[in-house]
Motif scaffolding. Structure first.
Motif, PDB file in Angstrom:
ATOM      1  N   LYS A  54       0.815  -1.217   0.000  1.00 28.20           N
ATOM      2  CA  LYS A  54       0.000   0.000   0.000  1.00 28.20           C
ATOM      3  C   LYS A  54       0.850   1.269   0.000  1.00 28.20           C
ATOM      4  O   LYS A  54       0.489   2.261  -0.604  1.00 28.20           O
ATOM      5  N   SER A  55       1.970   1.237   0.695  1.00 29.95           N
ATOM      6  CA  SER A  55       2.795   2.449   0.764  1.00 29.95           C
ATOM      7  C   SER A  55       3.799   2.469  -0.382  1.00 29.95           C
ATOM      8  O   SER A  55       4.175   1.429  -0.942  1.00 29.95           O
ATOM      9  N   LYS A 105       6.169  -0.595  -1.980  1.00 29.38           N
ATOM     10  CA  LYS A 105       6.159  -0.925  -3.413  1.00 29.38           C
ATOM     11  C   LYS A 105       7.561  -0.792  -4.006  1.00 29.38           C
ATOM     12  O   LYS A 105       7.995  -1.621  -4.811  1.00 29.38           O
TER      13      LYS A 105
END
Length: 781
Positions: A743-744, A748
């Motif tokens: 998600k962050s 990633k």
């Protein structure tokens, strides 16, 4: 023949002496009952008598054998009544558990201590409880609680060294204060275990037995013996309660403590059992709901077998108990010591007894009920007032208000005087020390955990509805609440929608309906209910917070903050609103914006561990490590296993480079909470830095098991595989699982850097270049 003058003189002298004796007897100062009792204690060699206070929840006086009932066997209570003083007419100030116990523990009417219904207000720390006064005198004080409605966070914990209120709240989706309970044998087990450690100390032990409360499910053999009807099962619960009382008394006898212990037994309120149409309690204030048992057993033979017929009140226990223990009674006390009545039953006086039921008003918007009772008459103030002759009509069926208007008027005037006088200079009610999650689960069933104002009349000549006309609706709403508590939301909705078609302005019904719609994923309809309440009552804190929680689920953070600000403009002490705002800003990593709200929450409720933990987490993020450490250590001093406390201490030390100390705190967190994946994840990273590669891999495997929807476990386990014995294919499989979950931007970026490493090892330069391009694009964000 005339008598000699000497005879006249003798006669006059005799008359004068007789008159002098009469005047001496009448006018001589009466001996202080407290001093007389202290002399009795001294004669027995008792310096500080032990006190055992047993409160019998939901126990009608007229359902005990010692009060004349033949339908239940209560040998232990009967024996205690024969050994002590039984008060035949004792009146509780409220038909609800928390308000009534607050009065018992402070000697104050609800009009002054401010706890008017269950679940909305806590007892203020400004009031002196029995435990506080006994603690000051060197007593060890322990409380053993049978239901969550008396959880220490509602304020009765004040002064107790040990407050045993252990309830597993996690198994309840919504919290019904009346249903979260434990059986009397468990309560007494806890009490006796503590008492075993206090044999050499003077002690005050409060044992709260909740079994006669619904549901009526007495254990064997009582279930089989009393399973003749609902009322029979209620009697079975009382029989079981009697057994637990006997266990307490037997322990005192077996340990030789019965001769220096005073036992107080008191009910907090009664139960309807269908009388006047009320099956349980908390609505009406007829005698079935407010006449309670009251027995005092002393070590002295002179006080055995006394039955006192005068009217007394549950608030009278407070000064009586203190005087018997030789402790000065505070000025802030509205009860009367019963010691004089005990020493001289013939000369005893009748006290007016005040009672109230505010549930119809606060929860439903109808009229409140207030009553005043003496040993013969009872006046109930309502839109249609009631007067009963309790001697001729103990079940209160024949309203004599029109027949005896003078008596009704006198009692009404006395009632209003007591309400006015007992509420003079009353402190502002306080909110309970509840964490946000608990408040939300309580609110789902209409509780709010904060003070709620009474509903006034319109001021346009329109009376609030008389509760006597609304019982059927009240019962329906209660039934819907029970269904919601069982998560049977569809059935609850049908009942509530039907109720609101007939009576659209009931806030309690709309709050329950909003909860049901929300649980059924009908969020728009839930919001409509809150909007309706706010249209009619813009100051409804329950509706504002309820709507805020719905919008929070939808991610509408700005709207939530606006609602919370509106809430604190109405109730500047509303901790929940400040906490929600602080948590929103914390979630956005805007810790500077979160700080003042979290500080305000701690200022209002400094003893609430969760608010201190939230503030500490914020301070860690702001690198205010010293302040954060003080709060975290304070939390752990009170609650050594408090969730996340060790975790944030670990973060604090990790950020300051003290990896060994951080490792120790992370290990404690995962020892207490093995499924806390973030603690395991951070622990794994520290182990990696400390060179423990095996420990690192074990923690990352656990992260994958505990949190299969989180990217961290897959990516960091893959990183470990590439460091140790490169298993390129397994690492690729893990990264391909983890990347879609990331998600962050940082996570990633890590995923694509790992892909670049894997493709380098696989000699696939084009894929390496693509992975690096994506990694750098996320790293720059």
């Amino acid at each position: 023949m005339k008598k000699p003058r000497i005879y006249y003189l003798i006669g006059i002298c005799v008359a004068v002496i007789a008159l002098a004796i009469i005047l001496f007897l009448v006018l001589r100062p009466k001996e202080d009952p407290a001093k007389k009792f202290a002399a009795l204690l001294a004669k027995q060699g008792i310096e500080k008598p032990n006190i055992v206070l047993i409160t019998l929840d939901t126990t009608r006086a007229d359902r005990l054998a010692c009060y004349g009932y033949s339908g239940v066997k209560t040998p232990h209570l009967d024996s205690l009544a024969r050994q002590g003083i039984l008060f035949e007419q004792c009146t509780a100030s409220s038909p609800l558990t928390l308000p009534s116990h607050a009065s018992i523990m402070t000697g104050l009417y609800p009009t002054f201590h401010g706890v008017r219904v269950n679940g909305n207000t806590a007892l203020s720390e400004t009031h002196l409880t029995l435990a506080e006064l006994f603690s000051q005198q060197g007593y060890q004080c322990g409380a053993f609680i049978g239901a969550f409605v008396l959880d220490g966070r509602w304020g009765l914990k004040q002064g107790f060294h040990h407050y045993d209120d252990q309830f597993d709240l996690k198994k309840y989706k919504q919290l019904d204060l009346g249903l979260v309970q434990r059986p009397g044998n468990e309560v007494v087990d806890a009490a006796l275990s503590w008492l075993e450690t206090q044999k050499e100390n003077p002690f005050l032990a409060w044992v709260h037995l909740y079994d006669p409360h619904t549901p009526y499910e007495p254990p064997e053999p009582y279930f089989s013996e009393y399973n003749t009807s609902i009322a029979g099962l209620y009697d079975g619960e009382i029989a079981f309660t009697d057994e637990q009382v006997g266990r307490c008394v037997d322990w005192l006898v077996e340990n030789g403590l019965d001769r220096n212990t005073i036992i107080f037994i008191m009910g907090d309120h009664g139960e309807g059992l269908g009388e006047h149409g009320e099956s349980t309690h908390g609505y009406y204030i007829y005698d079935y709901a407010v006449q309670v048992p009251f027995v005092i057993v002393t070590p002295f033979d002179d006080f055995q077998g006394i039955r006192q017929t005068s009217q007394v009140r549950t608030i009278d226990l407070y000064p009586t108990l203190l005087e018997m223990a030789g402790i000065p009674v505070p000025e802030e006390n509205q009860g009367e010591s019963l010691l004089a009545m005990i020493f001289d039953p013939v000369q005893s006086k009748d006290y007016y007894a005040y009672g109230e039921s505010l549930s119809p008003n606060i929860l439903f918007g109808w009229s409140a009920l207030h009553c005043l009772r003496n040993s013969q008459y009872k006046y109930i103030d309502a839109p249609r007032p009631e007067l009963y002759d309790l001697v001729q009509d103990p079940q209160e069926f024949n309203n004599l208000r029109n027949r005896f208007p003078k008596i009704a008027r006198e009692l009404k005037e006395a009632l209003y005087r007591i309400i006015e006088q007992s509420s003079l200079e009353a402190p502002k009610p306080e909110a309970a020390n509840l964490d946000n999650e608990t408040v939300q689960r309580l609110a789902a069933l209409g509780y709010i955990g904060a003070p709620v104002a009474r509903k006034p009349s319109s001021g346009k000549g329109e009376e609030l509805a008389d509760p006597k006309d609304k019982l059927r609706i009240y019962v329906s709403v209660q039934q819907a609440g029970e269904l919601i508590n069982k998560e049977e939301y569809d059935q609850g909705v049908r009942i509530l929608e039907s109720v609101l078609r007939e009576e659209p302005l009931i806030p309690q019904a709309r709050l329950l309906l909003a909860t049901s719609y929300f649980e059924l994923d009908r969020k728009e309809e839930a919001k409509e209910q809150y909007d309706f309440i706010l249209k009619n009552d813009p100051k409804s804190v329950q509706a504002l917070i309820g709507l805020a929680n719905v919008l929070l689920e939808e991610g509408k953070k700005e709207d939530v903050i606006a609602l919370c600000k509106q809430t604190v403009s109405i109730d500047e002490q509303n901790t929940q609103a400040y906490t929600i705002m602080g948590e929103i800003y914390m979630g956005e990593n805007d810790h500077s914006q979160a700080l003042p709200y979290l500080e305000k929450a701690v200022e209002i409720q400094p003893k609430l561990a969760q608010t201190r933990l939230n503030l500490a987490a914020c301070l860690v993020s702001l690198k205010s490590y010293d302040r954060a450490e003080v709060f975290l250590e304070g939390v752990l001093e009170e609650y050594p296993k408090f969730p996340l406390a060790h975790y944030h201490l670990a973060l604090l030390h990790e950020e300051q480079g003290d990896l060994e100390t951080a490792r120790g705190f992370y290990l404690k967190e995962v020892a207490y909470y093995p499924d806390h994946y973030k603690a395991r994840f951070n622990l794994g990273k520290i182990l990696f830095k400390l060179g423990d590669r095996k420990g690192y891999m074990e923690q990352m495997q656990e992260v994958i098991r505990i949190a299969p929807e989180a990217a961290e476990g897959y990516l960091f386990f893959a990183r470990g595989l590439l460091y140790e014995s490169p298993d390129i294919d397994r690492a690729l499989e893990l990264v391909e699982k983890g990347l879609p979950l990331a998600k962050s931007s940082d996570m990633k970026a890590l995923g694509y850097f790992l892909l670049a490493d894997i493709y380098t090892r696989k000699n696939q330069p084009q894929k390496v270049e693509e992975a690096l391009r994506k990694a750098n694009s996320y790293r720059s964000k």
